[in-house]
Design a protein around this motif. Structure first.
Motif, PDB file in Angstrom:
ATOM      1  N   HIS A 106       3.072  -4.394  -8.958  1.00 13.13           N
ATOM      2  CA  HIS A 106       2.853  -4.317  -7.461  1.00 13.13           C
ATOM      3  C   HIS A 106       3.827  -4.268  -6.757  1.00 13.13           C
ATOM      4  N   LEU A 115       3.864  -0.857  -4.046  1.00 16.01           N
ATOM      5  CA  LEU A 115       4.186  -1.408  -2.056  1.00 16.01           C
ATOM      6  C   LEU A 115       5.348  -0.852  -1.601  1.00 16.01           C
ATOM      7  N   ILE A 146       3.975  -5.705   3.957  1.00 16.84           N
ATOM      8  CA  ILE A 146       2.926  -5.850   2.912  1.00 16.84           C
ATOM      9  C   ILE A 146       1.508  -4.491   3.470  1.00 16.84           C
ATOM     10  N   ARG A 147       0.872  -5.301   4.829  1.00 18.13           N
ATOM     11  CA  ARG A 147       0.155  -4.197   4.610  1.00 18.13           C
ATOM     12  C   ARG A 147       0.555  -3.240   5.482  1.00 18.13           C
ATOM     13  N   ASN A 196       2.910  -1.546   4.590  1.00 19.20           N
ATOM     14  CA  ASN A 196       3.525  -0.257   3.259  1.00 19.20           C
ATOM     15  C   ASN A 196       2.105  -0.070   3.036  1.00 19.20           C
ATOM     16  N   TYR A 197       1.337  -0.523   2.364  1.00 16.73           N
ATOM     17  CA  TYR A 197      -0.015  -0.108   2.396  1.00 16.73           C
ATOM     18  C   TYR A 197      -0.366   0.945   2.414  1.00 16.73           C
ATOM     19  N   SER A 227      -1.361   4.826   1.312  1.00 15.26           N
ATOM     20  CA  SER A 227      -2.694   4.735   0.905  1.00 15.26           C
ATOM     21  C   SER A 227      -2.867   6.113   1.064  1.00 15.26           C
ATOM     22  N   VAL A 233      -2.869   1.532  -5.956  1.00 11.79           N
ATOM     23  CA  VAL A 233      -1.787   1.555  -4.605  1.00 11.79           C
ATOM     24  C   VAL A 233      -3.608   0.348  -4.086  1.00 11.79           C
ATOM     25  N   TYR A 256      -2.278  -3.421  -3.687  1.00  8.81           N
ATOM     26  CA  TYR A 256      -2.753  -4.140  -2.245  1.00  8.81           C
ATOM     27  C   TYR A 256      -3.476  -5.189  -2.198  1.00  8.81           C
ATOM     28  N   SER A 279      -2.330  -8.915  -1.036  1.00 13.43           N
ATOM     29  CA  SER A 279      -2.516  -9.103   0.590  1.00 13.43           C
ATOM     30  C   SER A 279      -3.321 -10.889   0.517  1.00 13.43           C
TER      31      SER A 279
END
Length: 95
Positions: free
Chosen positions: A24, A28, A39-40, A42-43, A47, A67, A71, A75
């Motif tokens: 994962h 990401l 992380i958010r 890049n997601y 996405s 993806v 996440y 997350s």
């Protein structure tokens, strides 16, 4: 016309990278040390690029699902901890 060719090539390269990712974090493009905000960020960036409505590649749906799964796992602090501790870093469908 060259812009369309370039975009198609970019879509194909991103799709290939996501499908080749082993965990994962690679999907990401983050590290285990990155925080939730990274992380958010890049997601959201990835996405949008692999969403089937915007990406014409044949595997866009599969990439978008991968993806989204990454996440959903990374997350959530509890899921992320379980993912890291279980050694699931090389398996999809475990988050």
């Amino acid at each position: 016309m060259a812009a369309q060719t370039s975009r198609a090539a970019d879509d194909a390269a991103l799709t290939a990278a996501i499908l080749a990712a082993e965990n994962h974090y690679e999907v990401l493009n983050v590290t285990r040390q990155d925080d939730a905000a990274t992380i958010r960020k890049n997601y959201l960036k990835i996405s949008v690029r692999v969403h089937p409505d915007r990406n014409s590649h044949a595997d866009a749906t599969r990439c978008f699902q991968r993806v989204s799964e990454a996440y959903a796992t990374l997350s959530d602090p509890a899921k992320r901890r379980d993912y890291d501790l279980s050694g699931a870093a090389g398996r999809f469908g475990s988050g």
